[in-house]
Write a protein that holds these residues in place. Sequence first.
Motif, PDB file in Angstrom:
ATOM      1  N   THR A 202       0.829  -1.209   0.000  1.00  0.00           N
ATOM      2  CA  THR A 202       0.000   0.000   0.000  1.00  0.00           C
ATOM      3  C   THR A 202       0.862   1.256   0.000  1.00  0.00           C
ATOM      4  O   THR A 202       0.641   2.180  -0.787  1.00  0.00           O
ATOM      5  CB  THR A 202      -0.920   0.002   1.239  1.00  0.00           C
ATOM      6  OG1 THR A 202      -1.584  -1.255   1.300  1.00  0.00           O
ATOM      7  CG2 THR A 202      -1.947   1.098   1.165  1.00  0.00           C
ATOM      8  N   ASN A 203       1.859   1.273   0.878  1.00  0.00           N
ATOM      9  CA  ASN A 203       2.682   2.470   0.988  1.00  0.00           C
ATOM     10  C   ASN A 203       3.477   2.760  -0.265  1.00  0.00           C
ATOM     11  O   ASN A 203       3.582   3.898  -0.707  1.00  0.00           O
ATOM     12  CB  ASN A 203       3.647   2.339   2.169  1.00  0.00           C
ATOM     13  CG  ASN A 203       2.980   2.797   3.443  1.00  0.00           C
ATOM     14  OD1 ASN A 203       1.995   3.520   3.405  1.00  0.00           O
ATOM     15  ND2 ASN A 203       3.501   2.352   4.565  1.00  0.00           N
ATOM     16  N   ILE A 204       4.073   1.715  -0.836  1.00  0.00           N
ATOM     17  CA  ILE A 204       4.917   1.940  -2.008  1.00  0.00           C
ATOM     18  C   ILE A 204       4.047   2.306  -3.209  1.00  0.00           C
ATOM     19  O   ILE A 204       4.389   3.184  -3.995  1.00  0.00           O
ATOM     20  CB  ILE A 204       5.787   0.698  -2.291  1.00  0.00           C
ATOM     21  CG1 ILE A 204       6.712   0.424  -1.100  1.00  0.00           C
ATOM     22  CG2 ILE A 204       6.618   0.899  -3.553  1.00  0.00           C
ATOM     23  CD1 ILE A 204       7.448  -0.898  -1.172  1.00  0.00           C
ATOM     24  N   TRP A 205       2.910   1.665  -3.318  1.00  0.00           N
ATOM     25  CA  TRP A 205       1.998   1.993  -4.417  1.00  0.00           C
ATOM     26  C   TRP A 205       1.559   3.456  -4.341  1.00  0.00           C
ATOM     27  O   TRP A 205       1.469   4.151  -5.348  1.00  0.00           O
ATOM     28  CB  TRP A 205       0.767   1.074  -4.380  1.00  0.00           C
ATOM     29  CG  TRP A 205      -0.109   1.251  -5.578  1.00  0.00           C
ATOM     30  CD1 TRP A 205      -1.091   2.184  -5.747  1.00  0.00           C
ATOM     31  CD2 TRP A 205      -0.055   0.506  -6.799  1.00  0.00           C
ATOM     32  NE1 TRP A 205      -1.660   2.051  -6.992  1.00  0.00           N
ATOM     33  CE2 TRP A 205      -1.042   1.032  -7.657  1.00  0.00           C
ATOM     34  CE3 TRP A 205       0.734  -0.572  -7.246  1.00  0.00           C
ATOM     35  CZ2 TRP A 205      -1.269   0.522  -8.936  1.00  0.00           C
ATOM     36  CZ3 TRP A 205       0.503  -1.065  -8.511  1.00  0.00           C
ATOM     37  CH2 TRP A 205      -0.478  -0.521  -9.346  1.00  0.00           C
ATOM     38  N   ASN A 206       1.296   3.929  -3.134  1.00  0.00           N
ATOM     39  CA  ASN A 206       0.763   5.273  -2.953  1.00  0.00           C
ATOM     40  C   ASN A 206       1.828   6.358  -2.888  1.00  0.00           C
ATOM     41  O   ASN A 206       1.506   7.531  -2.893  1.00  0.00           O
ATOM     42  CB  ASN A 206      -0.064   5.332  -1.659  1.00  0.00           C
ATOM     43  CG  ASN A 206      -1.358   4.543  -1.779  1.00  0.00           C
ATOM     44  OD1 ASN A 206      -1.795   4.231  -2.882  1.00  0.00           O
ATOM     45  ND2 ASN A 206      -1.959   4.216  -0.649  1.00  0.00           N
ATOM     46  N   GLU A 207       3.077   5.973  -2.784  1.00  0.00           N
ATOM     47  CA  GLU A 207       4.149   6.934  -2.532  1.00  0.00           C
ATOM     48  C   GLU A 207       4.321   7.892  -3.718  1.00  0.00           C
ATOM     49  O   GLU A 207       4.162   7.521  -4.870  1.00  0.00           O
ATOM     50  CB  GLU A 207       5.460   6.177  -2.280  1.00  0.00           C
ATOM     51  CG  GLU A 207       6.490   6.983  -1.521  1.00  0.00           C
ATOM     52  CD  GLU A 207       7.281   7.906  -2.407  1.00  0.00           C
ATOM     53  OE1 GLU A 207       7.788   8.912  -1.897  1.00  0.00           O
ATOM     54  OE2 GLU A 207       7.378   7.638  -3.629  1.00  0.00           O
ATOM     55  N   PHE A 208       4.674   9.137  -3.402  1.00  0.00           N
ATOM     56  CA  PHE A 208       4.744  10.130  -4.467  1.00  0.00           C
ATOM     57  C   PHE A 208       6.080  10.886  -4.530  1.00  0.00           C
ATOM     58  O   PHE A 208       6.628  11.084  -5.610  1.00  0.00           O
ATOM     59  CB  PHE A 208       3.592  11.126  -4.297  1.00  0.00           C
ATOM     60  CG  PHE A 208       3.510  12.159  -5.376  1.00  0.00           C
ATOM     61  CD1 PHE A 208       3.145  11.818  -6.663  1.00  0.00           C
ATOM     62  CD2 PHE A 208       3.817  13.485  -5.103  1.00  0.00           C
ATOM     63  CE1 PHE A 208       3.069  12.770  -7.667  1.00  0.00           C
ATOM     64  CE2 PHE A 208       3.742  14.447  -6.105  1.00  0.00           C
ATOM     65  CZ  PHE A 208       3.367  14.085  -7.378  1.00  0.00           C
ATOM     66  N   LEU A 209       6.623  11.269  -3.377  1.00  0.00           N
ATOM     67  CA  LEU A 209       7.809  12.133  -3.376  1.00  0.00           C
ATOM     68  C   LEU A 209       9.013  11.484  -4.075  1.00  0.00           C
ATOM     69  O   LEU A 209       9.637  12.080  -4.950  1.00  0.00           O
ATOM     70  CB  LEU A 209       8.181  12.523  -1.938  1.00  0.00           C
ATOM     71  CG  LEU A 209       9.408  13.424  -1.797  1.00  0.00           C
ATOM     72  CD1 LEU A 209       9.213  14.768  -2.474  1.00  0.00           C
ATOM     73  CD2 LEU A 209       9.764  13.647  -0.338  1.00  0.00           C
ATOM     74  N   PHE A 210       9.347  10.253  -3.697  1.00  0.00           N
ATOM     75  CA  PHE A 210      10.459   9.568  -4.359  1.00  0.00           C
ATOM     76  C   PHE A 210      10.154   9.385  -5.839  1.00  0.00           C
ATOM     77  O   PHE A 210      11.003   9.590  -6.700  1.00  0.00           O
ATOM     78  CB  PHE A 210      10.711   8.190  -3.735  1.00  0.00           C
ATOM     79  CG  PHE A 210      11.377   8.247  -2.386  1.00  0.00           C
ATOM     80  CD1 PHE A 210      12.425   9.130  -2.153  1.00  0.00           C
ATOM     81  CD2 PHE A 210      10.967   7.411  -1.360  1.00  0.00           C
ATOM     82  CE1 PHE A 210      13.043   9.181  -0.915  1.00  0.00           C
ATOM     83  CE2 PHE A 210      11.582   7.459  -0.113  1.00  0.00           C
ATOM     84  CZ  PHE A 210      12.617   8.342   0.107  1.00  0.00           C
ATOM     85  N   ALA A 211       8.915   8.973  -6.108  1.00  0.00           N
ATOM     86  CA  ALA A 211       8.532   8.676  -7.485  1.00  0.00           C
ATOM     87  C   ALA A 211       8.717   9.897  -8.380  1.00  0.00           C
ATOM     88  O   ALA A 211       9.258   9.799  -9.482  1.00  0.00           O
ATOM     89  CB  ALA A 211       7.088   8.196  -7.523  1.00  0.00           C
ATOM     90  N   VAL A 212       8.302  11.065  -7.885  1.00  0.00           N
ATOM     91  CA  VAL A 212       8.325  12.248  -8.743  1.00  0.00           C
ATOM     92  C   VAL A 212       9.733  12.834  -8.871  1.00  0.00           C
ATOM     93  O   VAL A 212      10.047  13.499  -9.848  1.00  0.00           O
ATOM     94  CB  VAL A 212       7.308  13.316  -8.249  1.00  0.00           C
ATOM     95  CG1 VAL A 212       7.810  14.044  -7.019  1.00  0.00           C
ATOM     96  CG2 VAL A 212       6.978  14.308  -9.357  1.00  0.00           C
ATOM     97  N   THR A 213      10.603  12.564  -7.893  1.00  0.00           N
ATOM     98  CA  THR A 213      11.944  13.144  -7.975  1.00  0.00           C
ATOM     99  C   THR A 213      12.963  12.196  -8.598  1.00  0.00           C
ATOM    100  O   THR A 213      13.956  12.644  -9.150  1.00  0.00           O
ATOM    101  CB  THR A 213      12.460  13.562  -6.577  1.00  0.00           C
ATOM    102  OG1 THR A 213      12.205  12.510  -5.662  1.00  0.00           O
ATOM    103  CG2 THR A 213      11.787  14.819  -6.100  1.00  0.00           C
ATOM    104  N   ILE A 214      12.735  10.909  -8.500  1.00  0.00           N
ATOM    105  CA  ILE A 214      13.751   9.959  -8.959  1.00  0.00           C
ATOM    106  C   ILE A 214      13.499   9.496 -10.392  1.00  0.00           C
ATOM    107  O   ILE A 214      14.410   9.096 -11.096  1.00  0.00           O
ATOM    108  CB  ILE A 214      13.854   8.779  -7.966  1.00  0.00           C
ATOM    109  CG1 ILE A 214      14.489   9.281  -6.668  1.00  0.00           C
ATOM    110  CG2 ILE A 214      14.686   7.634  -8.520  1.00  0.00           C
ATOM    111  CD1 ILE A 214      14.453   8.291  -5.549  1.00  0.00           C
ATOM    112  N   THR A 215      12.246   9.554 -10.835  1.00  0.00           N
ATOM    113  CA  THR A 215      11.968   9.081 -12.192  1.00  0.00           C
ATOM    114  C   THR A 215      11.362  10.186 -13.055  1.00  0.00           C
ATOM    115  O   THR A 215      10.757  11.124 -12.550  1.00  0.00           O
ATOM    116  CB  THR A 215      10.974   7.906 -12.174  1.00  0.00           C
ATOM    117  OG1 THR A 215       9.824   8.287 -11.415  1.00  0.00           O
ATOM    118  CG2 THR A 215      11.588   6.667 -11.566  1.00  0.00           C
TER     119      THR A 215
END
Lengths: 273, 324
Positions: A202-215
């Motif tokens: 759930t947490n990794i699916w919903n995560e946003f900060l890492f996703a938007v900055t790393i990819t």
Amino acid sequence: MAAKSLVKPILYLVLIGLSLFYLMPIYVMFITSLKPLDQVTLADMWKLPTQIDFSSYVKAFTKLAPNFLNSIYLVVPATLISALLGALNGYVLSKWRFKGSEVIFTAILFGMFIPYQSILIPLIQFLREIGLYNSIPGLILVHVVYGLPITTLMFRNFYASIPESMIESAQMDGAGFLRIFYYIMIPLSVTGFVVVAIWQFTNIWNEFLFAVTITTSDQQPVMVALQNLSGSQIVQWNVQMAGALIAALPTLLVYIFLGKYFVRGLLAGSVKG
Amino acid sequence: MEPVKVSKQSGTQVSVNLPKKKKKLNGDRLLAIAFLTPSIILAAIFIYGFIGWTGYVSLSKWNSLVPDFSFAGLKNYLFLFQDYRFQADIRNTIVFTVLFIGFVLIVGLFLAILLDQKLRGESLFRNIFFFPMAISFVVTGVAWQWLLNPSTGVNLFLKKFGLDSKWYTDITIIGGFHLGKIEFGIPVALLAVIIAAVWQMTGFSVAMYLAGLRGIPEELKEAARIDGASEFQVYRKVVIPMLAPITVSVVIIMAHISLKIFDLIYAMTGPGANFVTDVPGVYMFETTFRGNYYANGAAIAIIMLLSVAIFIIPYLIISRRGEK
């Protein structure tokens, strides 16, 4: 007594009212997503669609599908690896304590609470350095590392409830560190694995900060793509709502079918366990 | 990994085995430490090493695309505290944190007590209050952006009562007075974000309080009733005080979420006109990754970290100590 018999209906009324409030966003998202664009007007927001139109789902799905897949490629390995590492750590920190192990545990736990902004700049430099910037494996690494505190905590608390005598008698029989883990701890912690896996999923699916900055663009997980959908010039609310529901679907399904374990994870996160 | 040998000898020979076993135990202990070591190294680098590095960047002159690590002292921090946007962020964080935690506690406790009345369909209601927890802040932001759209949504109801809120587009500051460069008070626009955040997070306090309520023995409540306490007094005098440790946990967990909040606001409103809904998390992201002001971004991140650490560290130490 007359007053007492009134209490229950009032309680129900209050509960139903609040339930409607909690369900309202889902209701509005759902009906909006089924409307053709010309019916998505501000005045008709609460009305049911006059005819059901799936075209926003088609549009949203075409846009989100690649990112949805990215999320799956990210979340499955990240969840498995972090659960396994957490189990090992929890096992060591509960059954093989050594001098300083409590301090180490507390130091790892702190990582659960830090604002990730405070490690983001070096993290990105580091990922660039090792060639994992803007890649799903890079994100997997990040989620495994920063998932360690919570998975370790959950397993440690879980294993603490396994009686010491069990370990001792296994040792009597000559079983060592790994054997005890493999034959005793893992079979006894199937529930623990389910709780941790659901939590991490759930947490990794919903995560946003890492996703938007790393990819960027084609490597991005679904939440970033959803956010980009709303960033486009003309806001098509029906497509956006359809997209939001598609993006939320996996975690919602997990919650509907395995909600009991999700709530356990929720409570386990409050340190005391 | 070395295969672990299983001794076939039974327990009758304990005394003979003892010295050997001691040795083996030590080997196992080393093995245990060896298995923990990668995680220790990862935590040391990725948590503490990186925090240290961010701190170093925050003291540097790296405010462009090209890294420049020459020493700038506290210049970036001084800049921030005199910055209109960052001052607005501090105001917004304080308002958001206080109201968000307040509502999560009150609504959560209220719902938990309702759910604890042994009603039919309790699990259905519980699930309805819990499910937003499983949803991403981004999804919540998108949904509530639509729901609280000024010309629609909830406003269609409110207009009937003569209320007409501009929600997150409103730049009014309630009870505003001048402080530093900004108008200090409660930004109306922020209330929209608080509603969404409370909607999402009350499930946590409900779950925590419900677990706490279930742990209070019925006899205790019964005893109070026999002493003539009304149902309301039973809760006020007996039950709620017993829930105090849970309240502390909820406050701590919610506070750290609120101090680092980013995705909900980024997806729902962004910084807002006049930065009425801006928070340090959003500022840090924009200034670092959109504006290339790395040193400023690092300084914001360090301030965020300190604000969390101030109460998380004591909380961790106390709750770890209490465990032993």
